[in-house]
Design a protein around this motif. Structure first.
Motif, PDB file in Angstrom:
ATOM      1  N   GLY A  34       0.812  -1.213   0.000  1.00 36.28           N
ATOM      2  CA  GLY A  34       0.000   0.000   0.000  1.00 36.28           C
ATOM      3  C   GLY A  34       0.844   1.262   0.000  1.00 36.28           C
ATOM      4  O   GLY A  34       0.541   2.233  -0.701  1.00 36.28           O
ATOM      5  N   LEU A  35       1.928   1.242   0.803  1.00 31.29           N
ATOM      6  CA  LEU A  35       2.814   2.416   0.840  1.00 31.29           C
ATOM      7  C   LEU A  35       3.476   2.641  -0.520  1.00 31.29           C
ATOM      8  O   LEU A  35       3.622   3.784  -0.976  1.00 31.29           O
ATOM      9  CB  LEU A  35       3.868   2.237   1.934  1.00 31.29           C
ATOM     10  N   ILE A  36       3.888   1.551  -1.156  1.00 29.51           N
ATOM     11  CA  ILE A  36       4.482   1.675  -2.492  1.00 29.51           C
ATOM     12  C   ILE A  36       3.471   2.258  -3.477  1.00 29.51           C
ATOM     13  O   ILE A  36       3.781   3.121  -4.309  1.00 29.51           O
ATOM     14  CB  ILE A  36       4.999   0.309  -2.975  1.00 29.51           C
ATOM     15  N   ALA A  37       2.211   1.753  -3.373  1.00 29.42           N
ATOM     16  CA  ALA A  37       1.162   2.278  -4.266  1.00 29.42           C
ATOM     17  C   ALA A  37       0.946   3.759  -4.055  1.00 29.42           C
ATOM     18  O   ALA A  37       0.777   4.527  -5.006  1.00 29.42           O
ATOM     19  CB  ALA A  37      -0.131   1.502  -4.033  1.00 29.42           C
ATOM     20  N   ILE A  38       0.945   4.190  -2.754  1.00 28.74           N
ATOM     21  CA  ILE A  38       0.765   5.618  -2.470  1.00 28.74           C
ATOM     22  C   ILE A  38       1.924   6.431  -3.051  1.00 28.74           C
ATOM     23  O   ILE A  38       1.726   7.492  -3.671  1.00 28.74           O
ATOM     24  CB  ILE A  38       0.645   5.837  -0.956  1.00 28.74           C
ATOM     25  N   ALA A  39       3.174   5.919  -2.862  1.00 29.82           N
ATOM     26  CA  ALA A  39       4.345   6.641  -3.382  1.00 29.82           C
ATOM     27  C   ALA A  39       4.294   6.744  -4.909  1.00 29.82           C
ATOM     28  O   ALA A  39       4.574   7.792  -5.493  1.00 29.82           O
ATOM     29  CB  ALA A  39       5.627   5.941  -2.936  1.00 29.82           C
ATOM     30  N   GLN A  40       3.902   5.635  -5.553  1.00 26.85           N
ATOM     31  CA  GLN A  40       3.818   5.668  -7.013  1.00 26.85           C
ATOM     32  C   GLN A  40       2.718   6.600  -7.490  1.00 26.85           C
ATOM     33  O   GLN A  40       2.878   7.309  -8.494  1.00 26.85           O
ATOM     34  CB  GLN A  40       3.577   4.253  -7.541  1.00 26.85           C
ATOM     35  N   THR A  41       1.599   6.620  -6.755  1.00 29.12           N
ATOM     36  CA  THR A  41       0.514   7.522  -7.136  1.00 29.12           C
ATOM     37  C   THR A  41       0.957   8.975  -7.035  1.00 29.12           C
ATOM     38  O   THR A  41       0.654   9.801  -7.901  1.00 29.12           O
ATOM     39  CB  THR A  41      -0.706   7.280  -6.232  1.00 29.12           C
ATOM     40  N   ARG A  42       1.692   9.291  -5.968  1.00 27.24           N
ATOM     41  CA  ARG A  42       2.187  10.666  -5.832  1.00 27.24           C
ATOM     42  C   ARG A  42       3.173  11.004  -6.943  1.00 27.24           C
ATOM     43  O   ARG A  42       3.181  12.135  -7.466  1.00 27.24           O
ATOM     44  CB  ARG A  42       2.849  10.843  -4.466  1.00 27.24           C
ATOM     45  N   ALA A  43       4.037  10.024  -7.306  1.00 26.87           N
ATOM     46  CA  ALA A  43       4.988  10.281  -8.397  1.00 26.87           C
ATOM     47  C   ALA A  43       4.256  10.527  -9.708  1.00 26.87           C
ATOM     48  O   ALA A  43       4.603  11.423 -10.479  1.00 26.87           O
ATOM     49  CB  ALA A  43       5.948   9.102  -8.537  1.00 26.87           C
ATOM     50  N   VAL A  44       3.223   9.716  -9.952  1.00 22.84           N
ATOM     51  CA  VAL A  44       2.432   9.905 -11.175  1.00 22.84           C
ATOM     52  C   VAL A  44       1.730  11.257 -11.159  1.00 22.84           C
ATOM     53  O   VAL A  44       1.655  11.967 -12.168  1.00 22.84           O
ATOM     54  CB  VAL A  44       1.426   8.757 -11.340  1.00 22.84           C
ATOM     55  N   THR A  45       1.199  11.626  -9.967  1.00 25.18           N
ATOM     56  CA  THR A  45       0.528  12.923  -9.847  1.00 25.18           C
ATOM     57  C   THR A  45       1.482  14.063 -10.149  1.00 25.18           C
ATOM     58  O   THR A  45       1.136  15.026 -10.848  1.00 25.18           O
ATOM     59  CB  THR A  45      -0.047  13.076  -8.429  1.00 25.18           C
ATOM     60  N   GLU A  46       2.716  13.955  -9.628  1.00 30.22           N
ATOM     61  CA  GLU A  46       3.706  14.996  -9.884  1.00 30.22           C
ATOM     62  C   GLU A  46       4.059  15.054 -11.371  1.00 30.22           C
ATOM     63  O   GLU A  46       4.211  16.139 -11.946  1.00 30.22           O
ATOM     64  CB  GLU A  46       4.968  14.713  -9.059  1.00 30.22           C
ATOM     65  N   LYS A  47       4.160  13.884 -11.993  1.00 26.29           N
ATOM     66  CA  LYS A  47       4.473  13.857 -13.423  1.00 26.29           C
ATOM     67  C   LYS A  47       3.332  14.467 -14.227  1.00 26.29           C
ATOM     68  O   LYS A  47       3.556  15.219 -15.179  1.00 26.29           O
ATOM     69  CB  LYS A  47       4.729  12.415 -13.852  1.00 26.29           C
ATOM     70  N   VAL A  48       2.084  14.126 -13.838  1.00 24.81           N
ATOM     71  CA  VAL A  48       0.931  14.713 -14.535  1.00 24.81           C
ATOM     72  C   VAL A  48       0.922  16.229 -14.356  1.00 24.81           C
ATOM     73  O   VAL A  48       0.642  16.991 -15.293  1.00 24.81           O
ATOM     74  CB  VAL A  48      -0.379  14.095 -14.008  1.00 24.81           C
ATOM     75  N   ARG A  49       1.241  16.685 -13.134  1.00 28.57           N
ATOM     76  CA  ARG A  49       1.281  18.129 -12.885  1.00 28.57           C
ATOM     77  C   ARG A  49       2.310  18.803 -13.787  1.00 28.57           C
ATOM     78  O   ARG A  49       2.040  19.833 -14.403  1.00 28.57           O
ATOM     79  CB  ARG A  49       1.638  18.383 -11.419  1.00 28.57           C
ATOM     80  N   ARG A  50       3.515  18.186 -13.895  1.00 32.84           N
ATOM     81  CA  ARG A  50       4.557  18.775 -14.714  1.00 32.84           C
ATOM     82  C   ARG A  50       4.176  18.751 -16.198  1.00 32.84           C
ATOM     83  O   ARG A  50       4.396  19.725 -16.926  1.00 32.84           O
ATOM     84  CB  ARG A  50       5.877  18.014 -14.497  1.00 32.84           C
TER      85      ARG A  50
END
Length: 580
Positions: A34-50
């Motif tokens: 679950g923690l890995i999923a949360i970290a990956q989701t945040r990374a994807v969110t940051e990439k989408v933001r950029r």
């Protein structure tokens, strides 16, 4: 009854406790996932933001393409005029006429003028002498040493708001003033109505401004006012930024997204103002809620889906990616029979890629054939031009034999020498394979030999000493350099003489200097009596060829020696606009 109820209650409590313990154990076991999923989701969110920031910046830059092209064209025209200023100022009436032709050839420009440091403008499209020395904006412009883009609301000539683009020009390596062009602001409004890139609904305003924070144009938002700017920032402070996107409230308290893009470094910027309420705020800075852990079956299903995705999709996509990389690197195609296990959709993509790759290979082959045919035609053209020039030389030679007047013979021989120089250049052009460049060192040797042969036909033999490198130049410089060498050799053969009864001599060197510098030096013996009467034609031609080369000429004459040194830089090939 009571005992049964008690046992049933105990079993129920035990089962409930077991379920709780199972849930807790499963939750602890799946916590890292679950923690890995949360970290990956945040990374994807940051990439989408950029990615969204980059998309907004690209949209803003594309929306201001009209302003960018117009100002870049004005800078280019002003830069071209600045090079011709010495010649233009020599003929002030012709200068105004030339500037008027430049303005009339473009629908963008309303005024062009050359402003010297005195502020007395004698060359402009008005055709009149204008004294602008008392204008503060003119003094500010003259004090600058680089290109400037300024907005003028009340210009002296056009009386309507314009964007003024100016470039400095130099006389004797000193800043002597500026070349200025004016673009009416109204032309940007007219060109942007109903044409160009469609404006997104969320884009509220599009403002172009210069490095000093002066507003040049405003689109889609009416008249400019400071309330649209972000709280605590000015346009001048935004001009110091690189391409950036950020969220902020404007001075009216409205939630906005701002994108700043430099479209002419150090001169011109565009500010895009977006309505954050149109959903862009969620793309730029939105946050996702914490991921809730589902039941064990959901997790099991997820694992199965991942495995199936890898089996049916990902491995085939990776294979297709490797094929694309290999094709891009060395134009290698896949072997027949691979990809038979692919799903129908991916197999269709694979077949489309194969078709596209084969089409690219065929197009490249056709392009290579077209380039080959073009090179053959170019070589044939140069060959025929060379033959025609040699034919002209032969006709001139026949005329020389039929003429009895020595002065006429001399003139015809000089004409013949120039024609042979051009023929030699075209012969070298169709014989060379050096990416369109010509070995001018070889040409100079041949031209010198031809000139000595022609000049020595009826006169005293001349001693020639050569120190010539292989100097490769494009035709735009090869032609004037060869003709300059021909004129120098012809002049030397005409006036070469030596005192004390010794034979006249000629020393020629053509060397490759540091970087792109090329040095041509021509010396010959010449006494005062040997120089004789001169029409000055050769000197004028040499100066004209030096101007085409962008060269500096240094001439030293003593009692018995005449030396000319020509220094210039080898230019790169610059294709014409119609080549694109």
């Amino acid at each position: 009854m009571t005992a049964g109820v008690s046992e049933t209650g105990s079993a129920s409590k035990w089962w409930d406790g077991l379920r709780v313990r199972l849930v807790v154990m499963m939750s602890l076991a799946l916590l890292p996932v679950g923690l890995i999923a949360i970290a990956q989701t945040r990374a994807v969110t940051e990439k989408v933001r950029r990615n969204t920031e980059l998309a907004l910046l690209a949209t803003v830059e594309q929306s201001a393409v009209e302003e960018r092209l117009a100002i870049q064209r004005a800078l280019g025209v002003a830069d071209s005029v600045s090079v011709m200023v010495p010649d233009l100022l020599a003929d002030k009436e012709g200068c105004s006429r030339r500037l008027s032709m430049i303005v009339e050839s473009s629908e963008r420009f309303s005024f062009a003028g050359i402003i010297p440091t005195s502020g007395i403008m004698e060359c402009s499209t008005t055709g009149e002498t204008l004294d602008v020395s008392g204008l503060a904006r003119v003094q500010e412009m003259l004090s600058s040493t680089g290109p400037l883009v300024r907005v003028t609301m009340n210009p002296t000539v056009s009386q309507t708001p314009v964007i003024t683009v100016s470039i400095p020009f130099y006389l004797n390596e000193q800043n002597a003033g500026r070349v200025a062009l004016s673009i009416p602001l109204a032309s940007f409004v007219a060109s942007n109505e109903g044409v160009g890139v469609p404006r997104p609904e969320a884009l509220k305003d599009l403002i172009t401004f210069n490095a000093k924070g002066e507003v040049l144009t405003v689109r889609a938002g009416g008249a400019f006012n400071d309330s649209r700017l972000p709280m605590g920032l000015s346009l001048a402070s935004l001009a110091e930024q690189k391409s950036t996107a950020f969220s902020s409230n404007n001075r009216n308290g409205e939630d906005r997204i701002y994108t700043v893009v430099p479209i002419e470094k150090g001169q011109l910027y565009v500010l895009g103002i977006w309505d954050a309420r149109s959903g862009l705020v969620d793309q730029i800075g939105g946050s996702y809620p914490a991921i809730l852990f589902p039941a064990l079956m959901w997790l099991t299903s997820l694992v199965v889906v991942l495995m199936a995705t890898h089996r049916l999709v990902l491995r085939h996509v990776r294979s297709l990616r490797r094929q694309m990389v290999r094709f891009a690197r060395d134009r290698t195609l896949r072997e027949d029979g691979s990809g038979s296990e692919m799903p129908a959709e991916l197999r269709e993509i694979q077949n489309s890629f194969d078709t596209m790759a084969y089409s690219i290979l065929q197009d490249e082959a056709r392009l290579e054939n077209a380039v080959h045919e073009k090179n053959v035609l170019i070589r044939e053209i140069h060959h025929r031009v060379k033959n025609n020039l040699q034919l002209i030389s032969s006709i001139v030679n026949m005329q020389i034999r039929n003429v009895s007047n020595e002065e006429t013979k001399s003139i015809l021989r000089r004409v013949q020498d120039r024609v042979l120089s051009l023929a030699t250049i075209h012969r070298d052009l169709y014989q060379n394979n050096a990416a369109g460049r010509v070995n001018v060192g070889h040409l100079v040797k041949e031209i010198l030999e031809n000139s000595v042969d022609i000049g020595s036909a009826d006169g005293e033999a001349v001693q020639v000493k050569q120190d010539i490198d292989d100097v490769m130049l494009y035709p735009d410089q090869a032609v004037p350099m060869s003709l300059l060498a021909a004129e120098a050799a012809t002049n030397a053969m005409k006036y070469a003489s030596s005192a004390n009864g010794s034979a006249p001599w000629i020393h020629v060197s053509f060397k490759v200097g540091e970087g792109k510098q090329r040095i041509f030096r021509f010396s010959n013996s010449a006494t005062g009596e040997g120089r004789g009467e001169s029409t000055g034609m050769g000197t004028r031609l040499i100066n004209a060829f030096a101007i085409q080369l962008g060269a500096d000429i240094d001439i030293t004459a003593t009692e018995d020696t005449y030396t000319m040194t020509v220094i210039f830089e080898a230019a790169e090939f610059l294709p014409q606009a119609e080549s694109y």
